[in-house]
Design a protein around this motif. Structure first.
Motif, PDB file in Angstrom:
ATOM      1  N   ALA A  75       1.730 -11.638   7.093  1.00 26.42           N
ATOM      2  CA  ALA A  75       3.071 -12.197   7.315  1.00 26.42           C
ATOM      3  C   ALA A  75       3.817 -11.362   8.354  1.00 26.42           C
ATOM      4  O   ALA A  75       4.468 -11.906   9.259  1.00 26.42           O
ATOM      5  CB  ALA A  75       3.853 -12.236   5.999  1.00 26.42           C
ATOM      6  N   LEU A  76       3.722 -10.037   8.255  1.00 30.64           N
ATOM      7  CA  LEU A  76       4.410  -9.176   9.229  1.00 30.64           C
ATOM      8  C   LEU A  76       3.893  -9.467  10.630  1.00 30.64           C
ATOM      9  O   LEU A  76       4.662  -9.614  11.583  1.00 30.64           O
ATOM     10  CB  LEU A  76       4.189  -7.692   8.896  1.00 30.64           C
ATOM     11  N   HIS A  77       2.583  -9.536  10.768  1.00 28.65           N
ATOM     12  CA  HIS A  77       1.986  -9.776  12.089  1.00 28.65           C
ATOM     13  C   HIS A  77       2.453 -11.116  12.657  1.00 28.65           C
ATOM     14  O   HIS A  77       2.723 -11.243  13.853  1.00 28.65           O
ATOM     15  CB  HIS A  77       0.463  -9.712  11.986  1.00 28.65           C
ATOM     16  N   THR A  78       2.555 -12.100  11.791  1.00 31.81           N
ATOM     17  CA  THR A  78       2.999 -13.431  12.223  1.00 31.81           C
ATOM     18  C   THR A  78       4.436 -13.397  12.736  1.00 31.81           C
ATOM     19  O   THR A  78       4.812 -14.165  13.615  1.00 31.81           O
ATOM     20  CB  THR A  78       2.847 -14.429  11.053  1.00 31.81           C
ATOM     21  N   MET A  79       5.218 -12.451  12.218  1.00 31.35           N
ATOM     22  CA  MET A  79       6.616 -12.321  12.662  1.00 31.35           C
ATOM     23  C   MET A  79       6.744 -11.358  13.841  1.00 31.35           C
ATOM     24  O   MET A  79       7.854 -10.978  14.208  1.00 31.35           O
ATOM     25  CB  MET A  79       7.494 -11.876  11.487  1.00 31.35           C
ATOM     26  N   GLY A  80       5.623 -10.937  14.395  1.00 31.99           N
ATOM     27  CA  GLY A  80       5.670 -10.036  15.556  1.00 31.99           C
ATOM     28  C   GLY A  80       5.944  -8.594  15.177  1.00 31.99           C
ATOM     29  O   GLY A  80       6.252  -7.765  16.036  1.00 31.99           O
ATOM     30  N   LEU A  81       5.828  -8.299  13.877  1.00 35.01           N
ATOM     31  CA  LEU A  81       6.104  -6.942  13.408  1.00 35.01           C
ATOM     32  C   LEU A  81       4.805  -6.174  13.223  1.00 35.01           C
ATOM     33  O   LEU A  81       3.737  -6.764  13.077  1.00 35.01           O
ATOM     34  CB  LEU A  81       6.853  -7.004  12.076  1.00 35.01           C
ATOM     35  N   ALA A  82       4.931  -4.861  13.231  1.00 35.60           N
ATOM     36  CA  ALA A  82       3.744  -4.011  13.081  1.00 35.60           C
ATOM     37  C   ALA A  82       3.882  -3.165  11.829  1.00 35.60           C
ATOM     38  O   ALA A  82       4.990  -2.929  11.326  1.00 35.60           O
ATOM     39  CB  ALA A  82       3.601  -3.110  14.301  1.00 35.60           C
ATOM     40  N   THR A  83       2.745  -2.710  11.345  1.00 36.39           N
ATOM     41  CA  THR A  83       2.750  -1.813  10.192  1.00 36.39           C
ATOM     42  C   THR A  83       1.510  -0.938  10.224  1.00 36.39           C
ATOM     43  O   THR A  83       0.687  -1.013  11.152  1.00 36.39           O
ATOM     44  CB  THR A  83       2.854  -2.602   8.866  1.00 36.39           C
ATOM     45  N   LEU A  84       1.403  -0.112   9.211  1.00 38.85           N
ATOM     46  CA  LEU A  84       0.269   0.797   9.041  1.00 38.85           C
ATOM     47  C   LEU A  84      -0.001   0.865   7.545  1.00 38.85           C
ATOM     48  O   LEU A  84       0.947   0.953   6.756  1.00 38.85           O
ATOM     49  CB  LEU A  84       0.673   2.191   9.564  1.00 38.85           C
ATOM     50  N   THR A  85      -1.257   0.791   7.156  1.00 34.79           N
ATOM     51  CA  THR A  85      -1.583   0.978   5.733  1.00 34.79           C
ATOM     52  C   THR A  85      -1.694   2.480   5.495  1.00 34.79           C
ATOM     53  O   THR A  85      -2.775   3.057   5.602  1.00 34.79           O
ATOM     54  CB  THR A  85      -2.905   0.276   5.376  1.00 34.79           C
ATOM     55  N   HIS A  86      -0.557   3.082   5.218  1.00 34.20           N
ATOM     56  CA  HIS A  86      -0.485   4.532   5.124  1.00 34.20           C
ATOM     57  C   HIS A  86      -0.669   4.958   3.661  1.00 34.20           C
ATOM     58  O   HIS A  86       0.000   4.413   2.777  1.00 34.20           O
ATOM     59  CB  HIS A  86       0.876   4.983   5.661  1.00 34.20           C
ATOM     60  N   THR A  87      -1.571   5.904   3.441  1.00 32.03           N
ATOM     61  CA  THR A  87      -1.823   6.360   2.071  1.00 32.03           C
ATOM     62  C   THR A  87      -1.845   7.879   2.025  1.00 32.03           C
ATOM     63  O   THR A  87      -2.914   8.481   1.938  1.00 32.03           O
ATOM     64  CB  THR A  87      -3.172   5.813   1.534  1.00 32.03           C
ATOM     65  N   PRO A  88      -0.651   8.499   2.115  1.00 32.29           N
ATOM     66  CA  PRO A  88      -0.641   9.951   1.928  1.00 32.29           C
ATOM     67  C   PRO A  88      -1.293  10.253   0.577  1.00 32.29           C
ATOM     68  O   PRO A  88      -1.140   9.469  -0.366  1.00 32.29           O
ATOM     69  CB  PRO A  88       0.839  10.316   1.935  1.00 32.29           C
ATOM     70  N   ASN A  89      -2.030  11.318   0.510  1.00 34.79           N
ATOM     71  CA  ASN A  89      -2.893  11.554  -0.651  1.00 34.79           C
ATOM     72  C   ASN A  89      -2.604  12.932  -1.249  1.00 34.79           C
ATOM     73  O   ASN A  89      -2.809  13.920  -0.566  1.00 34.79           O
ATOM     74  CB  ASN A  89      -4.350  11.458  -0.156  1.00 34.79           C
ATOM     75  N   PRO A  90      -2.124  13.056  -2.460  1.00 34.23           N
ATOM     76  CA  PRO A  90      -1.760  11.993  -3.408  1.00 34.23           C
ATOM     77  C   PRO A  90      -0.358  11.453  -3.124  1.00 34.23           C
ATOM     78  O   PRO A  90       0.413  12.075  -2.429  1.00 34.23           O
ATOM     79  CB  PRO A  90      -1.785  12.739  -4.750  1.00 34.23           C
ATOM     80  N   MET A  91      -0.071  10.275  -3.692  1.00 35.37           N
ATOM     81  CA  MET A  91       1.194   9.594  -3.380  1.00 35.37           C
ATOM     82  C   MET A  91       2.185   9.635  -4.533  1.00 35.37           C
ATOM     83  O   MET A  91       3.172   8.907  -4.536  1.00 35.37           O
ATOM     84  CB  MET A  91       0.916   8.122  -3.047  1.00 35.37           C
ATOM     85  N   GLY A  92       1.899  10.477  -5.523  1.00 38.05           N
ATOM     86  CA  GLY A  92       2.745  10.530  -6.725  1.00 38.05           C
ATOM     87  C   GLY A  92       4.222  10.738  -6.420  1.00 38.05           C
ATOM     88  O   GLY A  92       5.083  10.251  -7.153  1.00 38.05           O
ATOM     89  N   PHE A  93       4.518  11.434  -5.320  1.00 41.66           N
ATOM     90  CA  PHE A  93       5.924  11.705  -4.987  1.00 41.66           C
ATOM     91  C   PHE A  93       6.738  10.410  -4.829  1.00 41.66           C
ATOM     92  O   PHE A  93       7.950  10.401  -5.014  1.00 41.66           O
ATOM     93  CB  PHE A  93       6.022  12.561  -3.716  1.00 41.66           C
ATOM     94  N   LEU A  94       6.061   9.313  -4.500  1.00 43.99           N
ATOM     95  CA  LEU A  94       6.789   8.040  -4.296  1.00 43.99           C
ATOM     96  C   LEU A  94       7.303   7.476  -5.620  1.00 43.99           C
ATOM     97  O   LEU A  94       8.330   6.792  -5.657  1.00 43.99           O
ATOM     98  CB  LEU A  94       5.877   7.029  -3.601  1.00 43.99           C
ATOM     99  N   THR A  95       6.566   7.740  -6.694  1.00 46.09           N
ATOM    100  CA  THR A  95       7.024   7.271  -8.010  1.00 46.09           C
ATOM    101  C   THR A  95       8.381   7.896  -8.321  1.00 46.09           C
ATOM    102  O   THR A  95       9.309   7.221  -8.769  1.00 46.09           O
ATOM    103  CB  THR A  95       6.000   7.668  -9.097  1.00 46.09           C
ATOM    104  N   LYS A  96       8.476   9.201  -8.039  1.00 44.97           N
ATOM    105  CA  LYS A  96       9.736   9.913  -8.323  1.00 44.97           C
ATOM    106  C   LYS A  96      10.839   9.478  -7.369  1.00 44.97           C
ATOM    107  O   LYS A  96      11.920   9.090  -7.792  1.00 44.97           O
ATOM    108  CB  LYS A  96       9.513  11.420  -8.146  1.00 44.97           C
ATOM    109  N   LEU A  97      10.538   9.542  -6.056  1.00 44.09           N
ATOM    110  CA  LEU A  97      11.584   9.266  -5.063  1.00 44.09           C
ATOM    111  C   LEU A  97      12.111   7.842  -5.187  1.00 44.09           C
ATOM    112  O   LEU A  97      13.277   7.571  -4.925  1.00 44.09           O
ATOM    113  CB  LEU A  97      11.047   9.492  -3.646  1.00 44.09           C
ATOM    114  N   LEU A  98      11.228   6.914  -5.562  1.00 46.34           N
ATOM    115  CA  LEU A  98      11.652   5.507  -5.647  1.00 46.34           C
ATOM    116  C   LEU A  98      11.925   5.079  -7.089  1.00 46.34           C
ATOM    117  O   LEU A  98      12.111   3.890  -7.363  1.00 46.34           O
ATOM    118  CB  LEU A  98      10.609   4.607  -4.966  1.00 46.34           C
ATOM    119  N   GLU A  99      11.908   6.056  -7.975  1.00 42.65           N
ATOM    120  CA  GLU A  99      12.328   5.846  -9.373  1.00 42.65           C
ATOM    121  C   GLU A  99      11.568   4.713 -10.051  1.00 42.65           C
ATOM    122  O   GLU A  99      12.174   3.834 -10.677  1.00 42.65           O
ATOM    123  CB  GLU A  99      13.847   5.588  -9.428  1.00 42.65           C
ATOM    124  N   ARG A 100      10.241   4.751  -9.910  1.00 42.01           N
ATOM    125  CA  ARG A 100       9.428   3.729 -10.557  1.00 42.01           C
ATOM    126  C   ARG A 100       8.904   4.246 -11.900  1.00 42.01           C
ATOM    127  O   ARG A 100       8.699   5.450 -12.073  1.00 42.01           O
ATOM    128  CB  ARG A 100       8.239   3.311  -9.652  1.00 42.01           C
TER     129      ARG A 100
END
Ligand code: IYR
Length: 227
Positions: free
Chosen positions: A166-191
């Motif tokens: 969908a992003l590509h179709t809208m002319g947008l770009a992304t990256l499948t980024h997987t910092p390893n380990p990603m546990g910090f995202l659970t905390k920072l994003l309060e999941r």
């Protein structure tokens, strides 16, 4: 001709009759989609130009149409535009990456990555207008306890593929980024602990001077076998 007997269902079913395309028209559309997606590349050099919230919403609506194990839809997408939060994500990701690139016990992994010329610097996490993090829900909490989810990796992986499309179709770009380990995202994003970070997507337009590694796609003969 007699009408077929109605199937006995214990649960509600509805008719599903998508338009039947003539094969030539189906192939034409398939070719067009292939060429469109063949033009997609993962990007690490982004513009800071704004991307409307509606584009993120549409991409997640698209991801949200993915098939999933037992239709449990075991994903949550968290979209971050707040510059301070993006910066905290960058700092935490870079700390993980410095550890990763400093490891001496994984020369093969480092070797496999060398042609991408990646390193621990993740400036793009400050530059992009949006960071979207996909979380995989291992289970959901119900009134009666935990309901385990099935085929979580497959389901969230497919949803993420549709998100990227969908992003590509809208002319947008992304990256499948997987910092390893990603546990910090659970905390920072309060999941909650029922979810684990799955992929971090920086989202934006490619920088005007964006470059990507020169790569080729493996030939169809290696990707598709006939029996
Ligand atoms: N997570 C690191 C390393 C990395 C790993 C793989 I596998 C890649 O395809 C690319 C990078 C980083 O993001 O730099």
């Amino acid at each position: 001709m007699t009408a077929p007997a109605p199937r006995p269902h214990a649960h509600p079913f509805v008719p599903y009759t998508p338009p039947r395309l003539p094969p030539a028209e189906g192939l034409r559309r398939g070719q067009e989609l292939f060429e469109h997606l063949d033009g997609r590349r993962s990007v690490r050099f982004f513009s800071s130009d704004p991307v409307p919230r509606e584009a993120i919403e549409l991409a997640v609506r698209t991801a949200n149409t993915a098939p999933s194990g037992a239709h449990q839809q075991p994903w949550t997408f968290v979209a971050v535009a707040d510059p301070d939060l993006k910066h905290r994500i960058r700092l935490a990701a870079e700390a993980e990456e410095r550890a990763f690139y400093g490891r001496e016990d994984i020369p093969q992994w480092h070797g496999a990555l060398s042609r991408l010329e990646t390193d621990a610097n993740k400036e793009f996490l400050d530059v992009v207008p949006w960071i979207v993090v996909a979380f995989a829900q291992k289970y959901r909490v119900t009134d009666t306890g935990k309901q385990k989810h099935y085929y979580v990796n497959e389901s969230v992986g497919i949803a993420c593929g549709m998100f990227i499309t969908a992003l590509h179709t809208m002319g947008l770009a992304t990256l499948t980024h997987t910092p390893n380990p990603m546990g910090f995202l659970t905390k920072l994003l309060e999941r909650p602990s029922s979810e684990r970070p799955y992929i971090l997507f920086p989202v934006g337009y490619p920088a005007d001077d964006c470059e990507v590694p020169e790569l080729t796609r493996k030939p169809l003969e290696e990707a598709l076998l006939w029996r």
